[in-house]
Write an enzyme that holds these catalytic residues in place. Sequence first.
Site, PDB file in Angstrom:
ATOM      1  N   HIS A   1       0.836  -1.197   0.000  1.00 36.85           N
ATOM      2  CA  HIS A   1       0.000   0.000   0.000  1.00 36.85           C
ATOM      3  C   HIS A   1       0.873   1.250   0.000  1.00 36.85           C
ATOM      4  O   HIS A   1       1.937   1.279   0.630  1.00 36.85           O
ATOM      5  CB  HIS A   1      -0.953   0.022   1.199  1.00 36.85           C
ATOM      6  CG  HIS A   1      -0.268   0.037   2.534  1.00 36.85           C
ATOM      7  ND1 HIS A   1      -0.001   1.210   3.229  1.00 36.85           N
ATOM      8  CD2 HIS A   1       0.204  -0.958   3.321  1.00 36.85           C
ATOM      9  CE1 HIS A   1       0.596   0.925   4.376  1.00 36.85           C
ATOM     10  NE2 HIS A   1       0.733  -0.387   4.456  1.00 36.85           N
TER      11      HIS A   1
ATOM     12  N   ASP B   1      -0.706   4.269   0.742  1.00 40.86           N
ATOM     13  CA  ASP B   1      -1.299   5.212   1.690  1.00 40.86           C
ATOM     14  C   ASP B   1      -0.558   5.140   3.016  1.00 40.86           C
ATOM     15  O   ASP B   1      -0.010   4.094   3.395  1.00 40.86           O
ATOM     16  CB  ASP B   1      -2.798   4.968   1.867  1.00 40.86           C
ATOM     17  CG  ASP B   1      -3.120   3.617   2.481  1.00 40.86           C
ATOM     18  OD1 ASP B   1      -2.522   2.616   2.049  1.00 40.86           O
ATOM     19  OD2 ASP B   1      -3.980   3.561   3.390  1.00 40.86           O
TER      20      ASP B   1
ATOM     21  N   ASP C   1       6.556   1.940   6.675  1.00 40.45           N
ATOM     22  CA  ASP C   1       5.218   1.359   6.515  1.00 40.45           C
ATOM     23  C   ASP C   1       4.425   2.120   5.472  1.00 40.45           C
ATOM     24  O   ASP C   1       3.768   3.104   5.791  1.00 40.45           O
ATOM     25  CB  ASP C   1       4.499   1.386   7.862  1.00 40.45           C
ATOM     26  CG  ASP C   1       3.194   0.636   7.855  1.00 40.45           C
ATOM     27  OD1 ASP C   1       2.942  -0.103   6.885  1.00 40.45           O
ATOM     28  OD2 ASP C   1       2.422   0.779   8.815  1.00 40.45           O
TER      29      ASP C   1
ATOM     30  N   GLU D   1      -5.080   0.651   2.851  1.00 38.27           N
ATOM     31  CA  GLU D   1      -4.703  -0.276   3.910  1.00 38.27           C
ATOM     32  C   GLU D   1      -4.753   0.381   5.280  1.00 38.27           C
ATOM     33  O   GLU D   1      -5.139  -0.252   6.266  1.00 38.27           O
ATOM     34  CB  GLU D   1      -3.305  -0.832   3.637  1.00 38.27           C
ATOM     35  CG  GLU D   1      -2.986  -2.120   4.384  1.00 38.27           C
ATOM     36  CD  GLU D   1      -2.410  -1.908   5.775  1.00 38.27           C
ATOM     37  OE1 GLU D   1      -2.312  -2.891   6.527  1.00 38.27           O
ATOM     38  OE2 GLU D   1      -2.046  -0.756   6.123  1.00 38.27           O
ATOM     39  N   GLU D   2      -4.345   1.650   5.351  1.00 43.73           N
ATOM     40  CA  GLU D   2      -4.345   2.368   6.625  1.00 43.73           C
ATOM     41  C   GLU D   2      -5.707   2.948   6.963  1.00 43.73           C
ATOM     42  O   GLU D   2      -5.893   3.506   8.038  1.00 43.73           O
ATOM     43  CB  GLU D   2      -3.300   3.488   6.601  1.00 43.73           C
ATOM     44  CG  GLU D   2      -1.866   3.033   6.358  1.00 43.73           C
ATOM     45  CD  GLU D   2      -1.264   2.286   7.536  1.00 43.73           C
ATOM     46  OE1 GLU D   2      -2.012   1.963   8.487  1.00 43.73           O
ATOM     47  OE2 GLU D   2      -0.065   2.012   7.500  1.00 43.73           O
TER      48      GLU D   2
ATOM     49  N   GLU E   1       4.995  -5.648   4.125  1.00 41.99           N
ATOM     50  CA  GLU E   1       4.861  -4.955   5.410  1.00 41.99           C
ATOM     51  C   GLU E   1       6.139  -5.106   6.239  1.00 41.99           C
ATOM     52  O   GLU E   1       6.862  -6.103   6.109  1.00 41.99           O
ATOM     53  CB  GLU E   1       3.686  -5.536   6.200  1.00 41.99           C
ATOM     54  CG  GLU E   1       2.321  -5.233   5.631  1.00 41.99           C
ATOM     55  CD  GLU E   1       1.867  -3.809   5.901  1.00 41.99           C
ATOM     56  OE1 GLU E   1       2.636  -3.036   6.517  1.00 41.99           O
ATOM     57  OE2 GLU E   1       0.750  -3.465   5.494  1.00 41.99           O
TER      58      GLU E   1
ATOM     59  N   HIS F   1       4.655   4.563  11.948  1.00 47.07           N
ATOM     60  CA  HIS F   1       3.570   5.382  12.513  1.00 47.07           C
ATOM     61  C   HIS F   1       4.074   6.420  13.528  1.00 47.07           C
ATOM     62  O   HIS F   1       3.258   7.146  14.097  1.00 47.07           O
ATOM     63  CB  HIS F   1       2.482   4.527  13.169  1.00 47.07           C
ATOM     64  CG  HIS F   1       1.691   3.704  12.203  1.00 47.07           C
ATOM     65  ND1 HIS F   1       0.423   3.252  12.474  1.00 47.07           N
ATOM     66  CD2 HIS F   1       1.982   3.239  10.971  1.00 47.07           C
ATOM     67  CE1 HIS F   1      -0.034   2.548  11.452  1.00 47.07           C
ATOM     68  NE2 HIS F   1       0.913   2.526  10.527  1.00 47.07           N
TER      69      HIS F   1
END
Length: 402
Positions: free
Chosen positions: A73, A75, A106, A140-141, A169, A366
Amino acid sequence: MKLTDPAQTLAALIRCPSVTPEEGGALTTLAAMLSQLGFSNDRVTFSDEGTPDVDNLYSRLGANGPHLMFAGHTDVVPVGDEGAWTQGPFGAEIVDGEMYGRGAVDMKGGIACFVSALARLIERKGVPEGSVSLLITGDEEGPSVNGTEKLLAYAKAKGEHWDAAVVGEPTNPDQMGDMIKIGRRGSLSGTLRVDGVQGHVAYPHLADNPLRGMVSLVDALLDPLLDAGNERFPPSNLEVTSIDTGNTATNVIPARTTARFNIRFNDIWTAETLAQELRRRLEQASKNTALRPGRDPVRYSVEFDARSSPSFLTRDNALIEALSEAVAEATGRTPALSTTGGTSDARFIKDYCPVVEFGLVGKTMHMVDERVALSDLESLTGIYELFIERWFERYASSAEAR
């Protein structure tokens, strides 16, 4: 841009502010990279009531099997307090051998390394004898409604079939080569509500405090443990994430209270059998009057989210061994084969083909100042290059044996 350099490919992706659900130019940038390598690109937007529209990308190189998919992903989560970042969250600045930026770990970093690995392999040996595809979502997020699940169904309806998949991931807890994810625990969320009677705290006999009943019910959810785990998975775990009354007064007994919880469960359970067990515990605990002497059973209701995730385990030895050998050769470490952690889009892919997960070290994902060591980018690119080459060799050998 030199596609064989993962630092350059990652920098281009980080500079696209693709905070979910915004595409931010990330899929456009990625599609341009893949076009240079000979991929055909299919951009598709999915919609659903109550959720934002999401752009997705499906790219394929080759027309015949065997077919290896890389999934991920572009995003990213919001940057949080931008003023707390020491480097711009979308600047891709390099400081002391580390590249800073939201998505560095990520998981734009994993995508960049896979692209660079392909570029190196094509430069060294030519296009693999088979097909390679990238299935990349922008959801995905977010709610994960208009992304991978729909993109898989869309591609399959157009005739796509995959023999194996890798999700990029961040799987390594401390250093490159630590861990490959070969499965995931399931996830089930629920909401528990207890009704009481509002009243003055000085006259509890005229009220019925729902928190007393909630304590008994929550205790039953937590004890005893759901299971002890097995050789494939750790024990299932239930966490209560909130208990709320909405009550701001200290001299008022609230009328009701609500608790929310989530269970990460192993393959001893399904979502259905787990919900059945929790309902049994709650019904039994509702009759416990230790905290409510002389009262009727607790008045409660429980609802489980419809979008649960099942547990799964990948048993494809050719896929697991090819990746494990590539990790060992590149890093000198034997990766643990793990089912720990949360859910990922692998939960959708496992219905179409065997899937494993391997990517960067996840320590800063994150976080403010999310960043990745350039040496890790180089390491992961090398692992992916070895893996792609070995997987196609293994698949061809197994096909001949059959």
